[in-house]
Design an enzyme around this catalytic site. Sequence first.
Site, PDB file in Angstrom:
ATOM      1  N   TYR A 143      18.428  37.844  14.786  1.00 46.91           N
ATOM      2  CA  TYR A 143      18.146  39.278  14.777  1.00 46.91           C
ATOM      3  C   TYR A 143      18.970  39.912  13.670  1.00 46.91           C
ATOM      4  O   TYR A 143      20.182  39.695  13.592  1.00 46.91           O
ATOM      5  CB  TYR A 143      18.518  39.889  16.139  1.00 46.91           C
ATOM      6  CG  TYR A 143      18.305  41.383  16.218  1.00 46.91           C
ATOM      7  CD1 TYR A 143      17.022  41.918  16.333  1.00 46.91           C
ATOM      8  CD2 TYR A 143      19.383  42.265  16.189  1.00 46.91           C
ATOM      9  CE1 TYR A 143      16.822  43.289  16.423  1.00 46.91           C
ATOM     10  CE2 TYR A 143      19.191  43.638  16.281  1.00 46.91           C
ATOM     11  CZ  TYR A 143      17.906  44.137  16.395  1.00 46.91           C
ATOM     12  OH  TYR A 143      17.713  45.499  16.476  1.00 46.91           O
ATOM     13  N   ASP A 238      24.013  36.864   7.454  1.00 49.31           N
ATOM     14  CA  ASP A 238      24.203  38.056   8.284  1.00 49.31           C
ATOM     15  C   ASP A 238      25.416  37.794   9.161  1.00 49.31           C
ATOM     16  O   ASP A 238      25.328  37.103  10.185  1.00 49.31           O
ATOM     17  CB  ASP A 238      22.937  38.295   9.121  1.00 49.31           C
ATOM     18  CG  ASP A 238      23.080  39.495  10.052  1.00 49.31           C
ATOM     19  OD1 ASP A 238      24.218  39.977  10.232  1.00 49.31           O
ATOM     20  OD2 ASP A 238      22.057  39.934  10.599  1.00 49.31           O
ATOM     21  N   LYS A 266      29.894  45.985  12.765  1.00 47.16           N
ATOM     22  CA  LYS A 266      30.674  45.826  13.997  1.00 47.16           C
ATOM     23  C   LYS A 266      32.197  45.885  13.787  1.00 47.16           C
ATOM     24  O   LYS A 266      32.764  46.966  13.712  1.00 47.16           O
ATOM     25  CB  LYS A 266      30.244  44.555  14.710  1.00 47.16           C
ATOM     26  CG  LYS A 266      28.737  44.629  15.094  1.00 47.16           C
ATOM     27  CD  LYS A 266      28.360  43.727  16.220  1.00 47.16           C
ATOM     28  CE  LYS A 266      26.864  43.613  16.405  1.00 47.16           C
ATOM     29  NZ  LYS A 266      26.301  44.437  17.443  1.00 47.16           N
TER      30      LYS A 266
HETATM   31  N1  HOZ Z   1      21.472  44.708  19.143  1.00 44.44           N
HETATM   32  C1  HOZ Z   1      22.574  44.748  20.030  1.00 44.44           C
HETATM   33  C2  HOZ Z   1      22.696  43.463  20.771  1.00 44.44           C
HETATM   34  N2  HOZ Z   1      22.614  42.283  20.005  1.00 44.44           N
HETATM   35  C3  HOZ Z   1      22.466  45.879  21.024  1.00 44.44           C
HETATM   36  C4  HOZ Z   1      23.095  47.105  20.561  1.00 44.44           C
HETATM   37  C5  HOZ Z   1      23.304  48.135  21.670  1.00 44.44           C
HETATM   38  O1  HOZ Z   1      22.433  48.285  22.497  1.00 44.44           O
HETATM   39  O2  HOZ Z   1      24.316  48.804  21.664  1.00 44.44           O
END
Ligand code: HOZ
Length: 427
Positions: A143, A238, A266
């Site tokens: 992802y 990534d 992050k």
């Molecule tokens: N894409 C995030 C998990 N891999 C979720 C982000 C969120 O909902 O804060």
Amino acid sequence: MNKTRSDCFIKARRVISGGVNSPVRAWRAVGGNPVFVDRAQGSKIYDVSGKEYIDYVLSWGPMILGHAPAKVTAAICNTAKKGTSFGAPTQAETQMAKLITEAIPSIQLVRLTSSGTEATMTAIRLARGFTGRNMIAKFDGCYHGHSDSLLIKAGSGVATLGIPDSPGVPKELARLTLSLPYNDISALEKAIDTHGSNLAAIIVEPVAGNMGVVPPQKGFLEKLRELTAKNGILLIFDEVITGFRFTFGGYQNLIGIKPDLTCLGKIIGGGMPVGAIGGKKEIMEKLAPAGDIYQAGTLSGNPLAMSAGLTTLNIIKSKINSFALLDKKTERLCSEMEKLFSEKGIPVCINRCGSMFTIFFQQGPVYDLKTAKKSDTALFARFFQAMLKKGVWLAPSQFESVFISFAHTNADIDQTIDACSKTLKNL
Ligand code: HOZ
């Protein structure tokens, strides 16, 4: 104020689409209403009724120091007093870029954004502009945020909700993205044989964290580097999740592979919205205004994000030995839980890389999206809910990672093992 979860969620759904601002927060995969958070400190998070949980989500990775570390909070407050956004350069942005280039040798120049999605989206545009090619490749279950080109057979919320390809992504654009099985060298070779001269870039999570944790198998990333270099294809790592999670630097530092471009997010924002793209000078200089590939952002390099991120990274740098401890703590938690599951006769496959792991509810091995999908998601959901009742907050999806922070204590780990033992008695 009524403080029940369902009440909060009902009120949220009246004014927020789906009641949440990011799909996995709705807990569709585990059922019930999501917990609404009031505050967090260290390894603990508290809901609106005051209940305490040991937090293993950590805002999906950023909070490696735990929640609200005093130095980071102080830095944010001090910065806020001087203004929160200028739309003009600050020295903090230069300091952040310098720290990133020092930490990750493949990065010579940096561009800061406000999210990981922006970083990966920019990386793709940059790769297309630099190479003059239109196709890209990614891997099933990885992802890279929710931009059109990357939302093909994606992991995270898309895998959790079982949405293969999102409506709204034009077919014409989707056709330009190949999605290949992770860890499959022969599929990679075949794809490059067929499409190599049309591929601008291949983007990969060097440790997949969005189909649950799936580490790269021996030789996979090495082959990827070799083949991309040979065929003029840019390799994009990534490292939004993995950057600064295992060491002061990226996962690439540990394996000695230099991608052409790296995406970060992050942890480098210390819990504030941030993203970054960095890489070789000759590629990065193609971005406007030095070059003509356009990218911009009102809040890019935001002062609050810079102060939280710089403070976090400097703490990590000064505590580099803490990573070994973190690894040890996570290893103990995983092996104790593995023992408990095996005593109970419930087959699980725990995939771990440093301080991130996933308990797949199946025999395993799990090495790609297809094998990850064999998990018993209903059993996972029951485990999740029972652990939550005992004050342990895990990621609310089989296809996400659990994270541990420097703030998690041995007592937290003991309490979690105890909760697991009690949960398994009735599972
Ligand atoms: N894409 C995030 C998990 N891999 C979720 C982000 C969120 O909902 O804060």
